[in-house]
Design an enzyme around this catalytic site. Structure first.
Site, short mmCIF file in Angstrom:
data_model
loop_
_atom_site.label_atom_id
_atom_site.label_comp_id
_atom_site.label_asym_id
_atom_site.label_seq_id
_atom_site.Cartn_x
_atom_site.Cartn_y
_atom_site.Cartn_z
N ARG A 182 -9.85 55.16 -49.16
CA ARG A 182 -8.60 54.81 -48.51
C ARG A 182 -8.48 53.30 -48.23
O ARG A 182 -7.61 52.88 -47.48
CB ARG A 182 -8.46 55.57 -47.19
CG ARG A 182 -8.22 57.05 -47.37
CD ARG A 182 -7.52 57.68 -46.19
NE ARG A 182 -7.33 59.10 -46.37
CZ ARG A 182 -6.31 59.64 -47.05
NH1 ARG A 182 -5.39 58.87 -47.57
NH2 ARG A 182 -6.21 60.95 -47.18
N LYS A 219 0.70 60.59 -56.76
CA LYS A 219 -0.28 61.62 -56.37
C LYS A 219 -0.15 61.91 -54.88
O LYS A 219 -0.03 60.98 -54.09
CB LYS A 219 -1.69 61.08 -56.64
CG LYS A 219 -2.78 61.89 -56.05
CD LYS A 219 -3.71 61.10 -55.13
CE LYS A 219 -3.10 60.74 -53.81
NZ LYS A 219 -4.02 60.29 -52.79
N THR A 220 -0.12 63.10 -54.47
CA THR A 220 -0.39 63.55 -53.11
C THR A 220 0.02 65.00 -52.96
O THR A 220 1.11 65.40 -53.40
CB THR A 220 0.27 62.70 -51.99
OG1 THR A 220 -0.03 63.31 -50.74
CG2 THR A 220 1.78 62.56 -52.09
N ASP A 279 1.59 54.88 -49.75
CA ASP A 279 0.96 53.62 -49.34
C ASP A 279 0.19 52.98 -50.50
O ASP A 279 0.17 51.75 -50.64
CB ASP A 279 0.03 53.85 -48.15
CG ASP A 279 0.83 54.13 -46.86
OD1 ASP A 279 1.90 53.51 -46.69
OD2 ASP A 279 0.39 54.96 -46.05
N ASP A 335 0.87 66.21 -50.37
CA ASP A 335 1.87 66.29 -49.29
C ASP A 335 3.30 66.46 -49.79
O ASP A 335 4.18 66.86 -49.02
CB ASP A 335 1.81 65.02 -48.42
CG ASP A 335 0.42 64.78 -47.85
OD1 ASP A 335 -0.40 65.71 -47.91
OD2 ASP A 335 0.16 63.68 -47.36
N GLY A 338 -6.35 60.61 -50.54
CA GLY A 338 -6.88 61.97 -50.56
C GLY A 338 -6.83 62.60 -51.94
O GLY A 338 -6.00 62.24 -52.78
P1 FBP Z 1 -2.83 61.26 -49.39
O1 FBP Z 1 -1.55 60.88 -48.72
O2 FBP Z 1 -3.75 60.13 -49.54
O3 FBP Z 1 -2.60 61.98 -50.68
O4 FBP Z 1 -3.58 62.28 -48.41
C1 FBP Z 1 -3.31 63.62 -48.36
C2 FBP Z 1 -4.06 64.28 -47.22
O5 FBP Z 1 -4.72 65.42 -47.73
C3 FBP Z 1 -3.14 64.63 -46.05
O6 FBP Z 1 -2.45 65.82 -46.27
C4 FBP Z 1 -4.13 64.70 -44.91
O7 FBP Z 1 -3.51 64.52 -43.65
C5 FBP Z 1 -5.05 63.58 -45.22
O8 FBP Z 1 -5.06 63.44 -46.62
C6 FBP Z 1 -6.46 63.82 -44.74
O9 FBP Z 1 -7.16 62.65 -44.91
P2 FBP Z 1 -8.73 62.52 -45.02
O10 FBP Z 1 -9.12 63.00 -46.38
O11 FBP Z 1 -8.97 61.07 -44.87
O12 FBP Z 1 -9.33 63.36 -43.94
#
Ligand code: FBP
Length: 539
Positions: free
Chosen positions: A139, A196-197, A170, A199, A75
């Site tokens: 992803r 990066k994230t 991951d 979260d 993300g």
């Molecule tokens: P990452 O762990 O890849 O940084 O993703 C963060 C995130 O924004 C989460 O908070 C959220 O649940 C998810 O991506 C949403 O995923 P997608 O962009 O595939 O809808």
């Protein structure tokens, strides 16, 4: 470009003092492996499990041009383009003939050989801007043998000295496997990860925060503050606000500290106290009754998007579902539910139809439930409404509520000054690790609550960050996800204050991210970082 974008692109990120010098990596301690899977880690990573921690001291100037490829994985998180700027500027400083390539569309770009050379003409308009759109993200995982082989071929054809994987837990796990694969196959290409994230769950004793968390929390807190003021002004709505952030509740916790919402659920606490869904609903209904007694029929409730994964009965249901989806991959999700245990069937049937459908949805390529697609705000809102009706005469208030999702808008806006400079420094450190021929490492910048000039840098070996966790219904070796520490200083501060926020309307209104002007406004860090570092040993 808007005037603000132009002004941002001219912003010159400060660099930590240490990064202005010529540096050499110096080995420190070899870190302990996770006790529960040390043998497996040694077997899976024979060349990299004993990589020592690295710090940096003054050294010789680099003399050779380097070729490096970078990839965004997962993300979006504000600041990504500045990791590329930091990498680019460091590589050019090492040698003007160095080259940076960007793989298109995430890790897939690596194994399908899709890339572009990033020149200063291409990069400059993206400096200090949001998003990942210069090269895109994805992803996909590099997991099948043919994908590893194809990646190796691409790296050899391009003559890359290094690959930088900018991703979450991951994706950095993937970086560790790629580094090991290259060593096993005598491919002289270093693999380095960047944390990066939004979260905030890719942290550990060295990584103080992942990039993107700061900007996301500030963006959401602005929105929550505005909503709280609207609630207070009109006095007629309860807002059930779901916050992005996957399983961990770091974002919800930080936004609670920034805005003083009336009630915030913390998934990790729900899990510890083994609260059922109905108990959570009762707690929220109690709050609403308490406020109604004070003639307050409005308020703000924060819900971490991953909450369902911590509610015991739903957690069991999800874990059963994950096992079944992995074991019976030939069956449709609809037919899979026939195999539920009686306990999970019962839980499933009590959920509204939309939530049932959302739980059955595909997992992401790493096996995670796509919690952003589960409307837990609506689920709780509906259940609270039913509970209040059941209370009859005991509830004299008027309940009118609105669900709201703080999600994607927090990932790609203009990065805060913090993320702008943090990412720039991370890019620099990644380049340095590659120049020093270090592989299987994560770039790390420390002392992040201090002025940028004082930030420190490290190289963190990836394998000691790993443990075994459930993915796609199976135990897998992955980088440990950091959940909210219920014994830590951030949660302690929230616990100390939350009672006051229930009925007092102690809302604060953080307003938009500030880029220019007084340092008090522009250089603020999150409460999470401030409180954690205040407790840290170096302060
Ligand atoms: P990452 O762990 O890849 O940084 O993703 C963060 C995130 O924004 C989460 O908070 C959220 O649940 C998810 O991506 C949403 O995923 P997608 O962009 O595939 O809808």
């Amino acid at each position: 470009m808007t005037d603000l974008q132009k002004a941002r692109s001219e912003f010159d990120p400060k660099l930590p003092k240490i990064l202005k010098n010529q540096l050499t990596a110096k080995s420190q301690d070899v870190l302990e492996l996770d006790q529960e899977c040390a043998a497996e880690l040694k077997e899976a990573f024979p060349h990299t499990y004993a990589n020592p921690l690295l710090n940096f001291v003054s050294g010789e100037s680099p003399s050779r041009p380097l070729k490096v490829g970078a990839v965004f994985s997962g993300g979006q998180a504000a600041g990504g383009h500045n990791v590329l700027s930091g990498l680019f500027d460091a590589l050019k400083k090492f040698h003007p003939e160095s080259q940076l390539y960007g793989f298109i569309g995430g890790p897939r770009g690596l194994f399908i050989d899709s890339y572009t050379e990033i020149t200063s003409e291409i990069l400059d308009p993206y400096r200090n801007q949001g998003g990942f759109d210069l090269i895109g993200s994805g992803r996909d995982k590099i997991e099948k043998p043919e994908q590893f082989e194809a990646t190796a071929q691409v790296v050899k054809n391009l003559g890359l000295d290094g690959v930088v994987i900018i991703g979450g837990d991951d994706s950095n796990t993937n970086a560790a496997f790629l580094a090991e694969y290259f060593l096993q196959h005598n491919i002289d290409c270093q693999v380095v990860g960047v944390p990066k994230t939004i979260d905030g769950d890719l942290t550990n004793q060295f990584i103080e925060m992942s990039f993107g968390f700061d900007s996301a929390c500030k963006t959401y807190s602005e929105i929550i503050g505005n909503i709280a003021r609207d609630a207070l002004s009109a006095g007629k709505y309860y807002f059930f606000i779901k916050l992005m952030g996957r399983s961990a509740s770091h974002i919800a916790l930080e936004c609670a500290l920034q805005t003083h919402a009336n009630y915030t659920l913390i998934g990790e606490e729900v899990q510890k106290e083994e609260k059922t869904l109905q108990e959570i609903v009762n707690d929220i209904a109690d709050l609403i009754c308490e406020r109604a007694d004070k003639n307050k029929n409005y308020g703000v409730i924060l819900i971490p998007e991953g909450i369902v994964e911590f509610i015991p009965e739903i957690k069991t249901l999800i874990s059963e579902l994950n096992h079944l989806l992995a074991e019976k991959s030939d069956q449709t999700p609809e037919s899979i539910k026939e195999h539920f245990s009686s306990h999970s069937r019962e839980c499933y049937q009590t959920l509204p139809l939309e939530i049932q459908a959302q739980l059955l949805k595909d997992r992401d390529p790493h096996g995670n439930v796509q919690v952003s697609k589960i409307e837990s705000d609506r689920l709780l809102l509906q259940m609270v409404r039913t509970e209040l009706k059941k209370r009859g005469q005991k509830y004299q208030g008027k309940f009118s509520a609105q669900p709201y999702f703080c999600g994607y808008e927090g990932r790609s806006g203009l990065p805060s000054n913090f993320d702008t400079q943090y990412c720039y420094a991370l890019g620099y450190v990644a380049a340095l690790l590659i120049e020093q021929k270090k592989t299987g490492y994560m770039a790390c910048v420390t002392h992040l609550d201090q002025p940028v000039e004082e930030w420190g840098i490290l190289g963190i070996p990836l394998v000691p960050l790993m443990c075994k966790e459930m993915r796609k219904g199976k135990m897998k070796i992955v980088i440990r996800k950091a959940l909210v520490d219920l014994d830590g200083p951030v949660f302690a501060e929230f616990k100390r204050l939350r009672q006051d926020w229930r009925c007092q309307d102690a809302y604060v209104y953080p307003g938009p991210i500030q880029f220019f002007g007084d340092a008090i406004l522009t250089d603020s860090v999150t409460e999470t970082l401030r409180l954690k570092n205040r407790k840290a040993s170096w302060v």
